[in-house]
Scaffold this motif. Structure first.
Motif, mmCIF file in Angstrom:
data_model
loop_
_atom_site.group_PDB
_atom_site.id
_atom_site.type_symbol
_atom_site.label_atom_id
_atom_site.label_comp_id
_atom_site.label_asym_id
_atom_site.label_seq_id
_atom_site.Cartn_x
_atom_site.Cartn_y
_atom_site.Cartn_z
ATOM 1 N N GLN A 223 0.838 -1.192 0.000
ATOM 2 C CA GLN A 223 0.000 0.000 0.000
ATOM 3 C C GLN A 223 0.881 1.253 0.000
ATOM 4 O O GLN A 223 1.887 1.315 0.699
ATOM 5 N N GLN A 224 0.493 2.233 -0.806
ATOM 6 C CA GLN A 224 1.174 3.514 -0.986
ATOM 7 C C GLN A 224 2.448 3.407 -1.817
ATOM 8 O O GLN A 224 3.065 4.438 -2.118
ATOM 9 N N GLN A 225 2.832 2.194 -2.175
ATOM 10 C CA GLN A 225 4.015 2.024 -3.014
ATOM 11 C C GLN A 225 3.626 1.439 -4.368
ATOM 12 O O GLN A 225 3.968 2.007 -5.416
ATOM 13 N N ASP A 226 2.910 0.325 -4.358
ATOM 14 C CA ASP A 226 2.480 -0.320 -5.604
ATOM 15 C C ASP A 226 1.004 -0.083 -5.906
ATOM 16 O O ASP A 226 0.564 -0.273 -7.025
ATOM 17 N N PHE A 227 0.248 0.294 -4.903
ATOM 18 C CA PHE A 227 -1.150 0.671 -5.089
ATOM 19 C C PHE A 227 -1.490 1.728 -4.043
ATOM 20 O O PHE A 227 -0.853 1.804 -2.991
ATOM 21 N N CYS A 228 -2.484 2.555 -4.346
ATOM 22 C CA CYS A 228 -2.813 3.641 -3.430
ATOM 23 C C CYS A 228 -4.252 4.087 -3.651
ATOM 24 O O CYS A 228 -4.888 3.710 -4.641
ATOM 25 N N TYR A 229 -4.752 4.876 -2.723
ATOM 26 C CA TYR A 229 -6.119 5.374 -2.811
ATOM 27 C C TYR A 229 -6.155 6.838 -2.407
ATOM 28 O O TYR A 229 -5.265 7.332 -1.713
ATOM 29 N N GLN A 230 -7.187 7.523 -2.848
ATOM 30 C CA GLN A 230 -7.407 8.914 -2.473
ATOM 31 C C GLN A 230 -8.881 9.107 -2.175
ATOM 32 O O GLN A 230 -9.738 8.736 -2.990
ATOM 33 N N ILE A 231 -9.171 9.677 -1.030
ATOM 34 C CA ILE A 231 -10.556 9.876 -0.600
ATOM 35 C C ILE A 231 -11.000 11.283 -0.935
ATOM 36 O O ILE A 231 -10.319 12.264 -0.621
ATOM 37 N N GLU A 232 -12.151 11.382 -1.590
ATOM 38 C CA GLU A 232 -12.758 12.654 -1.941
ATOM 39 C C GLU A 232 -14.047 12.806 -1.128
ATOM 40 O O GLU A 232 -14.479 11.871 -0.469
ATOM 41 N N PRO A 233 -14.672 13.996 -1.146
ATOM 42 C CA PRO A 233 -15.874 14.196 -0.323
ATOM 43 C C PRO A 233 -16.973 13.164 -0.559
ATOM 44 O O PRO A 233 -17.572 12.658 0.394
#
Length: 416
Positions: A223-233
């Motif tokens: 996580q955060q190296q090979d895959f990641c996410y971003q939370i929006e409202p």
């Protein structure tokens, strides 16, 4: 303790469960030697099925269920083993999200009883072997096994996985796993296999996990190296090694763990359909995980019982829109980090209804009370049911009641 050499047979699931509870003096006895002996005698064949092991301090249960739903939505037959159950033992083993019959469970218990001979097994070990036996009888594309405690010495670890997933690593079960994240990480990394596939969803994995991945030459994504996410409202987005999904619906679980599940599906080499993913996300609800069960007053139940899960519950609580007071109904096991749990969240509640958990590992309400000050509004009760009923009786229609602290709290409320 029941004589391990006495072979028995029962015709009902409750009778079997009563027998299992008396079979071994300890609830927990880590180690694989006894379980592996029985497992080898069963001679099960998983050559046509991919097996996924899921370990982690928090999120492994929800991740397991979400992965099952996503795989089923993509057309696969999927078996799942989880523990503990909340209401009915049959919750522990599902095929395409459906329970199996009591008779199937009885037959599986009988098979384990015959195979174990003189080998003593704990309740969890016996149940885990029975679950694996049950799932082996089905025609499944995937079997998902939730690790019970740790990983390296957990009974689920007798099966050779095609994919190993660690969701998060934090302090819990410290009497068994160790008192810091490095030691606990080593135990959870015990589900890794040499040159196997793996996923680590922790945002800051301990060095012990990284070292195990290196030594075992894993095909692992981080996580955060090979895959990641971003939370929006309103939505969230995800980026993997092959896929990128935007405008994803928010499932009722930590997005960090949903991100880990998507990485796991990608590691399995699946072609993913964003429409199927979004349909699963919007409908996702697992019993006892920030679950609303009543209104006027609103009542939410949550199994959160360690610092990491309490921090997530605190975020949910602070985002919850209501006009009245926030009321806590709390029961915990005495081997949990009671001090940190209560001190993390005590400022978020206006009143506390504390309860004894009447199980061997259960803490007393007075044990919990020591972490609250004399200025706090606190009441103590001899059972979860008493505390919950008193909270309901005292609450106004616009108040919010949150019952949490243990699976036992949720079980007692839902079965009352």
């Amino acid at each position: 303790m029941v004589n391990p050499s006495a072979q028995v047979a029962f015709n009902s699931l409750p009778d079997w469960l009563t027998y299992l509870e008396a079979l071994h003096p300890n609830d927990i006895e880590l180690g694989l030697e006894r379980v592996r002996q029985v497992y080898n005698r069963l001679d099960l064949n998983f050559s046509q099925t991919k097996v996924v092991l899921l370990a982690g301090t928090n999120g492994k249960g929800t991740s397991c269920h979400l992965m099952q739903q996503l795989l089923c939505a993509h057309g696969f037959n999927v078996g799942c083993y989880n523990s503990p159950h909340i209401h009915d033992y049959r919750e522990r083993v599902t095929v395409n999200a459906n329970w199996l019959s009591e008779q199937q469970h009885c037959d599986a218990f009988q098979a384990i009883e015959q195979a174990r001979g003189n080998i003593a097994l704990t309740y969890f070990e016996f149940g885990t072997l029975a679950a694996i036996y049950l799932l082996a009888q089905q025609s499944l594309d995937y079997i998902l096994l939730e690790v019970g405690l740790g990983g390296r010495l957990d009974a689920t670890n007798i099966v050779e996985p095609d994919l190993s997933i660690i969701t998060t690593i934090d302090l819990d079960h410290q009497d068994w796993l160790g008192t810091n994240r490095e030691v606990i990480g080593f135990e959870k990394a015990g589900i890794f296999r040499a040159q196997g596939k793996a996923v680590c969803g922790d945002l800051n994995p301990p060095d012990t996990v990284k070292q195990q991945a290196l030594e075992k030459q894993l095909d692992i994504v981080w996580q955060q190296q090979d895959f990641c996410y971003q939370i929006e409202p309103q939505y969230w987005s995800w980026q993997g090694k092959k896929n990128q999904f935007n405008h994803l619906n928010k499932p009722n679980m930590p997005i960090q763990n949903a991100s880990t599940v998507l990485a796991g599906l990608e590691q399995l080499g699946l072609e993913l359909d964003i429409n199927l993913i979004n349909a699963c996300f919007i409908d996702f609800q697992l019993a006892g995980r920030w679950q609303k069960i009543s209104t006027q007053p609103d009542v939410i139940i949550d199994v959160a019982h360690n610092p990491e899960s309490i921090r997530f519950m605190q975020q949910q609580l602070q985002q919850y829109s209501h006009q009245g007071k926030k009321i806590a109904v709390l029961g915990m096991l005495k081997d949990k980090d009671i001090k940190t749990v209560i001190n993390t969240i005590k400022a978020d509640f206006d009143a506390w209804y504390l309860a004894d958990i009447n199980q061997p590992r259960g803490a007393k309400a007075t044990d919990l009370q020591t972490e609250l000050t004399v200025s706090d509004k606190v009441s103590c009760y001899q059972s979860i049911q008493q505390a919950y009923k008193s909270a309901l009786a005292d609450a106004q229609l616009d108040d919010l009641i949150v019952a949490f602290g243990s699976f036992w709290v949720i079980t007692d409320i839902l079965t009352d």
